[in-house]
Design a protein around this motif. Structure first.
Motif, PDB file in Angstrom:
ATOM      1  N   PRO A 105       1.319  -1.165  -0.321  1.00 28.25           N
ATOM      2  CA  PRO A 105      -0.139  -0.060   0.147  1.00 28.25           C
ATOM      3  C   PRO A 105       0.798   1.014   0.254  1.00 28.25           C
ATOM      4  O   PRO A 105       1.971   1.197   0.169  1.00 28.25           O
ATOM      5  N   ILE A 123      -3.937  -5.493  -4.765  1.00 24.80           N
ATOM      6  CA  ILE A 123      -4.622  -6.133  -3.292  1.00 24.80           C
ATOM      7  C   ILE A 123      -2.917  -5.191  -3.250  1.00 24.80           C
ATOM      8  O   ILE A 123      -1.711  -5.449  -3.336  1.00 24.80           O
ATOM      9  N   GLY A 124      -3.027  -4.011  -2.103  1.00 29.04           N
ATOM     10  CA  GLY A 124      -1.647  -3.442  -2.190  1.00 29.04           C
ATOM     11  C   GLY A 124      -1.064  -4.675  -1.145  1.00 29.04           C
ATOM     12  O   GLY A 124      -1.842  -4.416  -0.092  1.00 29.04           O
ATOM     13  N   ASN A 125      -0.073  -5.186  -0.966  1.00 31.28           N
ATOM     14  CA  ASN A 125       0.258  -6.759  -0.468  1.00 31.28           C
ATOM     15  C   ASN A 125       1.520  -6.932  -1.119  1.00 31.28           C
ATOM     16  O   ASN A 125       1.879  -7.527  -2.463  1.00 31.28           O
TER      17      ASN A 125
END
Lengths: 230, 230
Positions: B39, B121-123
């Protein structure tokens, strides 16, 4: 559905281990803090500076998690406190059994400890689901990320007692609205404590260190009271 | 062990869906790129600026993943291109079936598309394990994070064709060694392409846009050759 059932089983087994850990930590007056953030929000830097700022008599240990490498443990070891790297080899979060193992490997009696810092894997998602027996989760977000992160990752903001907004020394150079970030966090978790900090600016950690000292004192006193009344 | 078997089953089912998607994308000459980062590394900002910089005749669509909120889709929609938010409601990665669903919801014929951007997804951890049928994964790391991230998250650096080092306009204000970051990435993935970029500095995206145009051209030509020889 099969996958969901197994996940539920894993989580409830973890919860059992976490409760056992929490009981031991509390009985010994050890303050345990679980630091969670994205990679790069400044967990290791904050821990390094915090360790250096603590009175030399403070009895501290650190468990630091990473998928690979023991870079963080090496950085933290420079401060001279006992530290153990937990390398998960792919797993995206720490769990209770890794903490039990890490403590055994550290070989420290909990009665000889004031604070245990746990630096979780850099991940805002999965670590939120795993209780490690900590007194509090602390979520870090840096001003180089987005103000809307609390809304996008609500679980970890809901579950954390404290939100550390890090790298505030960079505010003049980035288009980050710190008030908006705090307001977003409070939408998810109205009673959340929020501290703005900088690990590199003079005095940038004072408020955080004040919070930490108050919590250490409370953990110690609560263990003393419990031992007197039992 | 039971958990591991189920994970293996989930991954091989995903792989089947991903191969189907890849075949369709290639047959239609659609370049599909899967953007992965922590993120706050600047995925959405990069996509916004990239969309604005593309020739208006380019046929682009975007699928953007988040745990919660449709903030990113709203930001990207401002550029006027079709975009669909995939809200996973807790799941820490996108998978092939979410892409299939997202494409159906977009309602675009693949024959009418030049490029599909997928913002994961921020990961930095879990998305590395899930093939989405993309032509290439692109990993982003910003200069406000640590130089050792490629060593700590080797899987995603190994699997990505391109490493975009973002926010280089902030280099004067942060203690980040860009050469060390690149050297670390090449330790994991010697043939990795690396581009330094800034979404806010003038000309800061030129090299990246050049890379993108070359890949779009290659995807189109390869589909043409395939249709002539089949």
């Amino acid at each position: 559905m099969e996958k969901l059932e197994i996940k539920t089983k894993v989580l409830s087994e973890n919860q059992r281990i976490a409760e056992e850990l929490r009981e031991k930590f509390r009985a010994n007056g050890v303050l345990v803090l679980n630091f969670i953030s994205s990679p790069g929000s400044g967990k290791t830097e904050l821990l390094e500076r915090t360790l250096c700022a603590l009175p030399p008599t403070t009895r501290v240990a650190v468990l630091t998690g990473d998928i690979q490498t023991d870079n963080d443990a090496k950085r933290i070891a420079r401060a001279g406190f006992p530290v153990r790297q937990i390398t998960t080899g792919g797993t995206c979060h720490l769990d209770g059994s890794m903490i039990t193992r890490g403590l055994n490997e550290l070989g420290i009696d909990l009665a000889d400890l004031d604070v245990l810092f746990i630096e979780n894997i850099g991940n805002l998602v999965c670590p939120a689901s795993y209780d490690l027996g900590e007194e509090a989760k602390i979520v870090l977000l840096s001003v180089t990320e987005g103000e809307d992160k609390p809304l996008k990752y609500p679980s970890i903001f809901f579950k954390s007692a404290l939100f550390l907004l890090t790298k505030v020394d960079l505010l003049p150079y980035v288009p980050f609205d710190a008030d908006a970030a705090e307001a977003n966090a409070r939408l998810i978790h109205p009673a959340m404590e929020i501290i703005r900090c900088s690990a590199t600016a003079t005095g940038g950690l004072d408020q955080w260190l004040g919070w930490l000292h108050a919590k250490m004192k409370a953990a110690r006193e609560s263990a003393l009271t419990a031992s007197h009344t039992s």
